[in-house]
Design a protein around this motif. Sequence first.
Motif, PDB file in Angstrom:
ATOM      1  N   SER A  53     -54.542   0.121 -25.077  1.00 16.05           N
ATOM      2  CA  SER A  53     -55.459   1.589 -25.126  1.00 16.05           C
ATOM      3  C   SER A  53     -54.355   2.602 -24.430  1.00 16.05           C
ATOM      4  O   SER A  53     -54.586   3.820 -25.163  1.00 16.05           O
ATOM      5  CB  SER A  53     -56.569   1.329 -24.112  1.00 16.05           C
ATOM      6  OG  SER A  53     -57.513   0.409 -24.673  1.00 16.05           O
ATOM      7  N   LEU A  54     -53.702   2.331 -23.488  1.00 12.53           N
ATOM      8  CA  LEU A  54     -52.520   3.180 -22.836  1.00 12.53           C
ATOM      9  C   LEU A  54     -51.742   3.828 -24.036  1.00 12.53           C
ATOM     10  O   LEU A  54     -51.112   4.757 -23.818  1.00 12.53           O
ATOM     11  CB  LEU A  54     -52.026   2.544 -21.872  1.00 12.53           C
ATOM     12  CG  LEU A  54     -51.297   3.630 -20.879  1.00 12.53           C
ATOM     13  CD1 LEU A  54     -52.040   4.718 -20.612  1.00 12.53           C
ATOM     14  CD2 LEU A  54     -50.640   2.720 -19.601  1.00 12.53           C
ATOM     15  N   GLY A  55     -51.460   2.868 -25.013  1.00 15.43           N
ATOM     16  CA  GLY A  55     -50.590   3.069 -26.192  1.00 15.43           C
ATOM     17  C   GLY A  55     -51.203   4.033 -27.393  1.00 15.43           C
ATOM     18  O   GLY A  55     -50.691   4.029 -28.343  1.00 15.43           O
ATOM     19  N   GLU A  56     -52.620   4.269 -27.171  1.00 10.39           N
ATOM     20  CA  GLU A  56     -53.395   5.169 -28.082  1.00 10.39           C
ATOM     21  C   GLU A  56     -53.476   4.294 -29.432  1.00 10.39           C
ATOM     22  O   GLU A  56     -53.261   4.888 -30.423  1.00 10.39           O
ATOM     23  CB  GLU A  56     -52.807   6.518 -28.224  1.00 10.39           C
ATOM     24  CG  GLU A  56     -52.658   7.177 -27.039  1.00 10.39           C
ATOM     25  CD  GLU A  56     -52.232   8.429 -26.978  1.00 10.39           C
ATOM     26  OE1 GLU A  56     -52.991   9.426 -27.821  1.00 10.39           O
ATOM     27  OE2 GLU A  56     -51.341   8.916 -26.364  1.00 10.39           O
ATOM     28  N   TYR A  57     -53.618   3.008 -29.534  1.00 11.59           N
ATOM     29  CA  TYR A  57     -53.238   2.342 -30.652  1.00 11.59           C
ATOM     30  C   TYR A  57     -54.619   2.574 -31.596  1.00 11.59           C
ATOM     31  O   TYR A  57     -54.264   2.445 -32.740  1.00 11.59           O
ATOM     32  CB  TYR A  57     -53.407   0.687 -30.417  1.00 11.59           C
ATOM     33  CG  TYR A  57     -54.947   0.132 -30.140  1.00 11.59           C
ATOM     34  CD1 TYR A  57     -55.571  -0.787 -31.137  1.00 11.59           C
ATOM     35  CD2 TYR A  57     -55.285   0.116 -28.798  1.00 11.59           C
ATOM     36  CE1 TYR A  57     -56.820  -1.108 -31.115  1.00 11.59           C
ATOM     37  CE2 TYR A  57     -56.554  -0.467 -28.586  1.00 11.59           C
ATOM     38  CZ  TYR A  57     -57.386  -0.933 -29.596  1.00 11.59           C
ATOM     39  OH  TYR A  57     -58.703  -1.511 -29.523  1.00 11.59           O
ATOM     40  N   GLY A  85     -50.679  -5.339 -28.087  1.00 12.22           N
ATOM     41  CA  GLY A  85     -51.997  -5.630 -28.316  1.00 12.22           C
ATOM     42  C   GLY A  85     -52.503  -5.903 -29.928  1.00 12.22           C
ATOM     43  O   GLY A  85     -52.001  -5.117 -30.553  1.00 12.22           O
ATOM     44  N   VAL A  86     -53.321  -6.819 -30.079  1.00 13.29           N
ATOM     45  CA  VAL A  86     -53.561  -7.149 -31.308  1.00 13.29           C
ATOM     46  C   VAL A  86     -55.219  -6.892 -31.659  1.00 13.29           C
ATOM     47  O   VAL A  86     -55.634  -7.270 -32.562  1.00 13.29           O
ATOM     48  CB  VAL A  86     -53.146  -8.548 -31.779  1.00 13.29           C
ATOM     49  CG1 VAL A  86     -51.795  -8.530 -31.679  1.00 13.29           C
ATOM     50  CG2 VAL A  86     -53.851  -9.495 -31.033  1.00 13.29           C
ATOM     51  N   SER A  87     -55.819  -6.214 -30.753  1.00  8.59           N
ATOM     52  CA  SER A  87     -57.064  -5.825 -30.895  1.00  8.59           C
ATOM     53  C   SER A  87     -57.372  -5.130 -32.241  1.00  8.59           C
ATOM     54  O   SER A  87     -56.910  -4.210 -32.473  1.00  8.59           O
ATOM     55  CB  SER A  87     -57.658  -5.375 -29.831  1.00  8.59           C
ATOM     56  OG  SER A  87     -57.559  -6.116 -28.545  1.00  8.59           O
ATOM     57  N   ALA A  88     -58.796  -5.335 -33.046  1.00  3.32           N
ATOM     58  CA  ALA A  88     -59.113  -4.437 -34.071  1.00  3.32           C
ATOM     59  C   ALA A  88     -60.696  -4.789 -34.301  1.00  3.32           C
ATOM     60  O   ALA A  88     -61.173  -5.423 -33.561  1.00  3.32           O
ATOM     61  CB  ALA A  88     -58.205  -5.280 -35.210  1.00  3.32           C
ATOM     62  N   TYR A  89     -60.985  -4.065 -35.094  1.00  3.12           N
ATOM     63  CA  TYR A  89     -62.572  -4.082 -35.349  1.00  3.12           C
ATOM     64  C   TYR A  89     -62.941  -5.471 -35.753  1.00  3.12           C
ATOM     65  O   TYR A  89     -64.152  -5.915 -35.610  1.00  3.12           O
ATOM     66  CB  TYR A  89     -63.123  -2.976 -36.563  1.00  3.12           C
ATOM     67  CG  TYR A  89     -62.671  -1.632 -36.207  1.00  3.12           C
ATOM     68  CD1 TYR A  89     -63.357  -1.242 -35.044  1.00  3.12           C
ATOM     69  CD2 TYR A  89     -62.118  -0.657 -36.837  1.00  3.12           C
ATOM     70  CE1 TYR A  89     -63.354   0.020 -34.477  1.00  3.12           C
ATOM     71  CE2 TYR A  89     -61.926   0.554 -36.407  1.00  3.12           C
ATOM     72  CZ  TYR A  89     -62.663   0.950 -35.329  1.00  3.12           C
ATOM     73  OH  TYR A  89     -62.529   2.224 -34.879  1.00  3.12           O
ATOM     74  N   GLY A  90     -62.011  -6.398 -36.669  1.00  3.75           N
ATOM     75  CA  GLY A  90     -62.750  -7.695 -37.237  1.00  3.75           C
ATOM     76  C   GLY A  90     -61.487  -8.659 -36.660  1.00  3.75           C
ATOM     77  O   GLY A  90     -60.423  -8.212 -36.383  1.00  3.75           O
ATOM     78  N   LYS A 252     -59.757   4.819 -14.633  1.00  2.00           N
ATOM     79  CA  LYS A 252     -60.646   6.002 -14.984  1.00  2.00           C
ATOM     80  C   LYS A 252     -60.659   6.232 -16.518  1.00  2.00           C
ATOM     81  O   LYS A 252     -59.772   5.970 -17.408  1.00  2.00           O
ATOM     82  CB  LYS A 252     -60.309   7.142 -14.144  1.00  2.00           C
ATOM     83  CG  LYS A 252     -60.769   7.008 -12.660  1.00  2.00           C
ATOM     84  CD  LYS A 252     -60.400   8.542 -11.955  1.00  2.00           C
ATOM     85  CE  LYS A 252     -60.396   8.099 -10.451  1.00  2.00           C
ATOM     86  NZ  LYS A 252     -61.994   7.868 -10.073  1.00  2.00           N
ATOM     87  N   THR A 253     -61.693   7.000 -17.262  1.00  2.00           N
ATOM     88  CA  THR A 253     -61.814   7.279 -18.462  1.00  2.00           C
ATOM     89  C   THR A 253     -60.509   7.921 -18.958  1.00  2.00           C
ATOM     90  O   THR A 253     -60.123   7.948 -19.990  1.00  2.00           O
ATOM     91  CB  THR A 253     -62.897   8.416 -18.864  1.00  2.00           C
ATOM     92  OG1 THR A 253     -64.139   7.563 -18.497  1.00  2.00           O
ATOM     93  CG2 THR A 253     -63.041   8.577 -20.129  1.00  2.00           C
ATOM     94  N   GLU A 254     -59.776   8.900 -18.085  1.00  2.00           N
ATOM     95  CA  GLU A 254     -58.696   9.745 -18.327  1.00  2.00           C
ATOM     96  C   GLU A 254     -57.542   8.934 -18.134  1.00  2.00           C
ATOM     97  O   GLU A 254     -56.466   9.939 -17.955  1.00  2.00           O
ATOM     98  CB  GLU A 254     -58.777  11.039 -17.706  1.00  2.00           C
ATOM     99  CG  GLU A 254     -60.076  11.901 -17.801  1.00  2.00           C
ATOM    100  CD  GLU A 254     -61.393  11.558 -16.630  1.00  2.00           C
ATOM    101  OE1 GLU A 254     -62.349  12.057 -16.789  1.00  2.00           O
ATOM    102  OE2 GLU A 254     -61.003  10.543 -16.020  1.00  2.00           O
ATOM    103  N   PHE A 255     -57.294   7.823 -18.158  1.00  2.00           N
ATOM    104  CA  PHE A 255     -56.084   7.165 -17.523  1.00  2.00           C
ATOM    105  C   PHE A 255     -54.909   7.441 -18.578  1.00  2.00           C
ATOM    106  O   PHE A 255     -53.950   7.622 -17.977  1.00  2.00           O
ATOM    107  CB  PHE A 255     -56.467   5.540 -17.575  1.00  2.00           C
ATOM    108  CG  PHE A 255     -56.417   4.914 -18.735  1.00  2.00           C
ATOM    109  CD1 PHE A 255     -55.526   4.071 -19.157  1.00  2.00           C
ATOM    110  CD2 PHE A 255     -57.708   5.079 -19.607  1.00  2.00           C
ATOM    111  CE1 PHE A 255     -55.557   3.335 -20.399  1.00  2.00           C
ATOM    112  CE2 PHE A 255     -57.594   4.227 -20.801  1.00  2.00           C
ATOM    113  CZ  PHE A 255     -56.671   3.598 -21.156  1.00  2.00           C
ATOM    114  N   VAL A 256     -55.091   7.457 -19.789  1.00  2.49           N
ATOM    115  CA  VAL A 256     -53.820   7.854 -20.607  1.00  2.49           C
ATOM    116  C   VAL A 256     -53.276   9.294 -20.021  1.00  2.49           C
ATOM    117  O   VAL A 256     -52.122   9.344 -19.913  1.00  2.49           O
ATOM    118  CB  VAL A 256     -54.337   7.798 -22.122  1.00  2.49           C
ATOM    119  CG1 VAL A 256     -53.189   8.144 -22.885  1.00  2.49           C
ATOM    120  CG2 VAL A 256     -54.745   6.505 -22.299  1.00  2.49           C
TER     121      VAL A 256
END
Length: 301
Positions: A53-57, A85-90, A252-256
Amino acid sequence: MTTTWNTDRPWRGIMVATTLPLREDLSVDHDAYAEHVAWLIANGCDGVVPNGSLGEYQTLTDAERAQVVRTAVEAAGDGARVMPGVSAYGSAEARRWAEQAAEAGCGSVLLLPPNTYRADATAVRAHYAEVAGVGIPVVAYNNPFDTKVDLAPDLLARLHGDGDIVAVKEFSGDVRRAYEIAELAPELDLLIGADDVLLELAVAGAVGWIAGYPNAFPTSCAALYRAAVAGDLTTALPLYKSLHSLLRWDSKTEFVQSIKLSMDIAGRTGGPTRPPRHPLTGATEAAVRTATEKAVAAGHR
């Protein structure tokens, strides 16, 4: 138990969840990213976690996301030091990203549970089994705030018993879970998942840190981690107190935006973020700026 990076368990030690440099037109600056990866490792970090998430994937095209992994592997000098990170919708898509990571020579991957579906335990176990089938070590990522799926200690123990995960990035903030995880799955590696509970989880037996703020202050954060996992509270506690006003922004939400702003102030290149994230303003920007300037003045780097 070793708490340092090693080729047998390359998910241990300080693995930095890297920010991604973007140009003013919001295109990815892969050359700047390569420089950042090499700089982190040269300044005491053990490896990197691209495409988190920090890399805005979530905002990357498939081509951009794949190139980020290849860039990280080349810049790190050893693919084992890279945990994409390999997270995805499916599950099928997550498996494809794990296959890409394996082909690139990465040492492990980081995987959220299904993140657009409130999966039950059966679905979660099937999801991790699908990705683990690639054969690359899988680190589970427990972030119940964003996924609405909680990888509670008993479920983690099942996933580990299934042979589908080797470690967990624990982001719940509940430090009590460290002890329950150790009781239920003593061979499962606990990795610190939120910067602002680093000391508490290190004392509780964590063997790694998937970290945000080393993007701005790698040397000081490395010193803090190593003192904390060694039980050297005389060294760790003053460092932790000095940095904590910054470290809490990682949760926090604004961590990036916060970490990128801190990088800019510290003399690195944080730069812009892609929508839907927008630059910090008002009191939030002022708070991050003040905490960062205080850290710089204190000699953190």
